[in-house]
Design a protein around this motif. Structure first.
Motif, PDB file in Angstrom:
ATOM      1  N   SER A   1     -88.907  58.039 -21.937  1.00  0.00           N
ATOM      2  CA  SER A   1     -89.772  59.191 -22.191  1.00  0.00           C
ATOM      3  C   SER A   1     -90.485  59.093 -23.539  1.00  0.00           C
ATOM      4  N   THR A   2     -90.171  58.057 -24.298  1.00  0.00           N
ATOM      5  CA  THR A   2     -90.796  57.845 -25.606  1.00  0.00           C
ATOM      6  C   THR A   2     -91.899  56.796 -25.487  1.00  0.00           C
ATOM      7  N   PRO A   3     -92.666  56.603 -26.552  1.00  0.00           N
ATOM      8  CA  PRO A   3     -93.716  55.577 -26.513  1.00  0.00           C
ATOM      9  C   PRO A   3     -93.195  54.131 -26.567  1.00  0.00           C
ATOM     10  N   LYS A   4     -91.891  53.931 -26.638  1.00  0.00           N
ATOM     11  CA  LYS A   4     -91.354  52.561 -26.662  1.00  0.00           C
ATOM     12  C   LYS A   4     -91.803  51.807 -25.420  1.00  0.00           C
ATOM     13  N   SER A   5     -91.907  50.508 -25.555  1.00  0.00           N
ATOM     14  CA  SER A   5     -92.309  49.701 -24.402  1.00  0.00           C
ATOM     15  C   SER A   5     -91.196  49.703 -23.355  1.00  0.00           C
ATOM     16  N   TYR A   6     -91.604  49.493 -22.122  1.00  0.00           N
ATOM     17  CA  TYR A   6     -90.651  49.435 -21.019  1.00  0.00           C
ATOM     18  C   TYR A   6     -89.636  48.325 -21.258  1.00  0.00           C
ATOM     19  N   SER A   7     -90.105  47.171 -21.705  1.00  0.00           N
ATOM     20  CA  SER A   7     -89.203  46.031 -21.922  1.00  0.00           C
ATOM     21  C   SER A   7     -88.209  46.318 -23.053  1.00  0.00           C
ATOM     22  N   ASP A   8     -88.625  47.043 -24.084  1.00  0.00           N
ATOM     23  CA  ASP A   8     -87.687  47.414 -25.155  1.00  0.00           C
ATOM     24  C   ASP A   8     -86.602  48.355 -24.621  1.00  0.00           C
ATOM     25  N   CYS A   9     -87.004  49.298 -23.783  1.00  0.00           N
ATOM     26  CA  CYS A   9     -86.023  50.225 -23.195  1.00  0.00           C
ATOM     27  C   CYS A   9     -85.040  49.471 -22.296  1.00  0.00           C
ATOM     28  N   GLN A  10     -85.542  48.497 -21.536  1.00  0.00           N
ATOM     29  CA  GLN A  10     -84.661  47.706 -20.671  1.00  0.00           C
ATOM     30  C   GLN A  10     -83.691  46.864 -21.492  1.00  0.00           C
ATOM     31  N   ALA A  11     -84.171  46.321 -22.603  1.00  0.00           N
ATOM     32  CA  ALA A  11     -83.297  45.528 -23.477  1.00  0.00           C
ATOM     33  C   ALA A  11     -82.188  46.408 -24.058  1.00  0.00           C
ATOM     34  N   GLU A  12     -82.537  47.619 -24.466  1.00  0.00           N
ATOM     35  CA  GLU A  12     -81.536  48.556 -24.988  1.00  0.00           C
ATOM     36  C   GLU A  12     -80.520  48.923 -23.906  1.00  0.00           C
ATOM     37  N   LEU A  13     -81.005  49.109 -22.677  1.00  0.00           N
ATOM     38  CA  LEU A  13     -80.122  49.429 -21.557  1.00  0.00           C
ATOM     39  C   LEU A  13     -79.114  48.304 -21.328  1.00  0.00           C
ATOM     40  N   ARG A  14     -79.604  47.066 -21.282  1.00  0.00           N
ATOM     41  CA  ARG A  14     -78.701  45.927 -21.044  1.00  0.00           C
ATOM     42  C   ARG A  14     -77.669  45.801 -22.166  1.00  0.00           C
ATOM     43  N   LYS A  15     -78.093  46.014 -23.390  1.00  0.00           N
ATOM     44  CA  LYS A  15     -77.167  45.910 -24.526  1.00  0.00           C
ATOM     45  C   LYS A  15     -76.112  47.023 -24.461  1.00  0.00           C
ATOM     46  N   ALA A  16     -76.543  48.235 -24.185  1.00  0.00           N
ATOM     47  CA  ALA A  16     -75.612  49.374 -24.121  1.00  0.00           C
ATOM     48  C   ALA A  16     -74.639  49.226 -22.958  1.00  0.00           C
ATOM     49  N   CYS A  17     -75.125  48.696 -21.852  1.00  0.00           N
ATOM     50  CA  CYS A  17     -74.283  48.570 -20.661  1.00  0.00           C
ATOM     51  C   CYS A  17     -73.147  47.578 -20.896  1.00  0.00           C
ATOM     52  N   GLY A  18     -73.446  46.487 -21.535  1.00  0.00           N
ATOM     53  CA  GLY A  18     -72.413  45.521 -21.905  1.00  0.00           C
ATOM     54  C   GLY A  18     -71.517  45.071 -20.768  1.00  0.00           C
ATOM     55  N   GLY A  19     -72.038  44.995 -19.557  1.00  0.00           N
ATOM     56  CA  GLY A  19     -71.227  44.527 -18.438  1.00  0.00           C
ATOM     57  C   GLY A  19     -70.443  45.613 -17.718  1.00  0.00           C
ATOM     58  N   LEU A  20     -70.551  46.846 -18.165  1.00  0.00           N
ATOM     59  CA  LEU A  20     -69.845  47.938 -17.492  1.00  0.00           C
ATOM     60  C   LEU A  20     -70.422  48.178 -16.094  1.00  0.00           C
ATOM     61  N   GLY A  21     -71.742  48.086 -16.002  1.00  0.00           N
ATOM     62  CA  GLY A  21     -72.420  48.307 -14.733  1.00  0.00           C
ATOM     63  C   GLY A  21     -72.864  47.002 -14.095  1.00  0.00           C
ATOM     64  N   VAL A  22     -73.250  47.088 -12.847  1.00  0.00           N
ATOM     65  CA  VAL A  22     -73.679  45.933 -12.074  1.00  0.00           C
ATOM     66  C   VAL A  22     -75.118  45.564 -12.434  1.00  0.00           C
ATOM     67  N   GLY A  23     -75.354  44.299 -12.729  1.00  0.00           N
ATOM     68  CA  GLY A  23     -76.710  43.785 -12.919  1.00  0.00           C
ATOM     69  C   GLY A  23     -77.397  44.204 -14.196  1.00  0.00           C
ATOM     70  N   LYS A  24     -78.669  43.810 -14.295  1.00  0.00           N
ATOM     71  CA  LYS A  24     -79.409  44.041 -15.535  1.00  0.00           C
ATOM     72  C   LYS A  24     -79.907  45.475 -15.701  1.00  0.00           C
ATOM     73  N   TYR A  25     -79.763  46.296 -14.677  1.00  0.00           N
ATOM     74  CA  TYR A  25     -80.153  47.700 -14.783  1.00  0.00           C
ATOM     75  C   TYR A  25     -78.947  48.608 -14.849  1.00  0.00           C
ATOM     76  N   CYS A  26     -77.800  48.054 -15.175  1.00  0.00           N
ATOM     77  CA  CYS A  26     -76.555  48.798 -15.365  1.00  0.00           C
ATOM     78  C   CYS A  26     -76.194  49.631 -14.142  1.00  0.00           C
ATOM     79  N   GLY A  27     -76.305  49.009 -12.983  1.00  0.00           N
ATOM     80  CA  GLY A  27     -75.899  49.667 -11.759  1.00  0.00           C
ATOM     81  C   GLY A  27     -76.993  50.404 -11.016  1.00  0.00           C
ATOM     82  N   MET A  28     -78.152  50.590 -11.654  1.00  0.00           N
ATOM     83  CA  MET A  28     -79.227  51.330 -10.995  1.00  0.00           C
ATOM     84  C   MET A  28     -79.925  50.430  -9.982  1.00  0.00           C
ATOM     85  N   ARG A  29     -80.128  50.971  -8.791  1.00  0.00           N
ATOM     86  CA  ARG A  29     -80.914  50.271  -7.768  1.00  0.00           C
ATOM     87  C   ARG A  29     -82.350  50.261  -8.266  1.00  0.00           C
ATOM     88  N   HIS A  30     -82.955  49.094  -8.339  1.00  0.00           N
ATOM     89  CA  HIS A  30     -84.283  48.969  -8.932  1.00  0.00           C
ATOM     90  C   HIS A  30     -85.204  48.237  -7.981  1.00  0.00           C
TER      91      HIS A  30
END
Length: 142
Positions: A111-140
């Motif tokens: 929801s911020t002006p950050k780039s989509y790829s930056d948000c995805q990188a933050e998601l992958r880092k925060a997820c740290g393997g807890l969720g499935v795949g590179k979207y932390c479990g979200m069907r994409h």
């Protein structure tokens, strides 16, 4: 006359293409924000359900599956580990709370002006393997 109309139509199409692309990109971002928000809410609700007195793990899991239907990968709403009856309750609650924070933060980032790829990188880092795949479990799929 016909050539002028053809050139005008071609020019308008070329000018409209970036606008259509930007609109589609915005819709993609909005859709992902919606999914992350729903997943965060579903995991948060599952954590609260399990914290209730006399909580029924099976009922909480069933509700989580219903809330995540079509949004998450796998039968455990995107979690890699299986939330079975033998797992420590406190650990399970902590996993649900962490997934709720991760997806809520991802929705906020989008929801911020950050780039989509930056948000995805933050998601992958925060997820740290807890969720499935590179979207932390979200069907994409777009």
């Amino acid at each position: 006359m016909f050539t002028k109309t053809l050139w005008t139509t071609a020019l308008l199409a070329l000018l409209a293409a970036p606008l259509a692309w930007a609109q589609a990109k915005g819709d993609h971002r909005t859709e992902d924000m919606r999914k992350h928000t729903k997943l965060g809410t579903a995991h948060g609700a599952a954590a609260l359900c399990l914290q209730a007195p006399n909580a029924d793990r099976a009922a909480c899991q069933k509700q989580l599956q219903a809330d995540c239907k079509g949004l998450a990968v796998g039968p455990h709403c995107g979690l890699k580990s299986r939330p079975d009856e033998h797992k420590d309750l406190a650990k399970l609650i902590a996993e649900y709370e962490q997934m709720a924070r991760i997806h809520t933060t991802a929705a906020h980032c989008l929801s911020t002006p950050k780039s989509y790829s930056d948000c995805q990188a933050e998601l992958r880092k925060a997820c740290g393997g807890l969720g499935v795949g590179k979207y932390c479990g979200m069907r994409h799929a777009h």
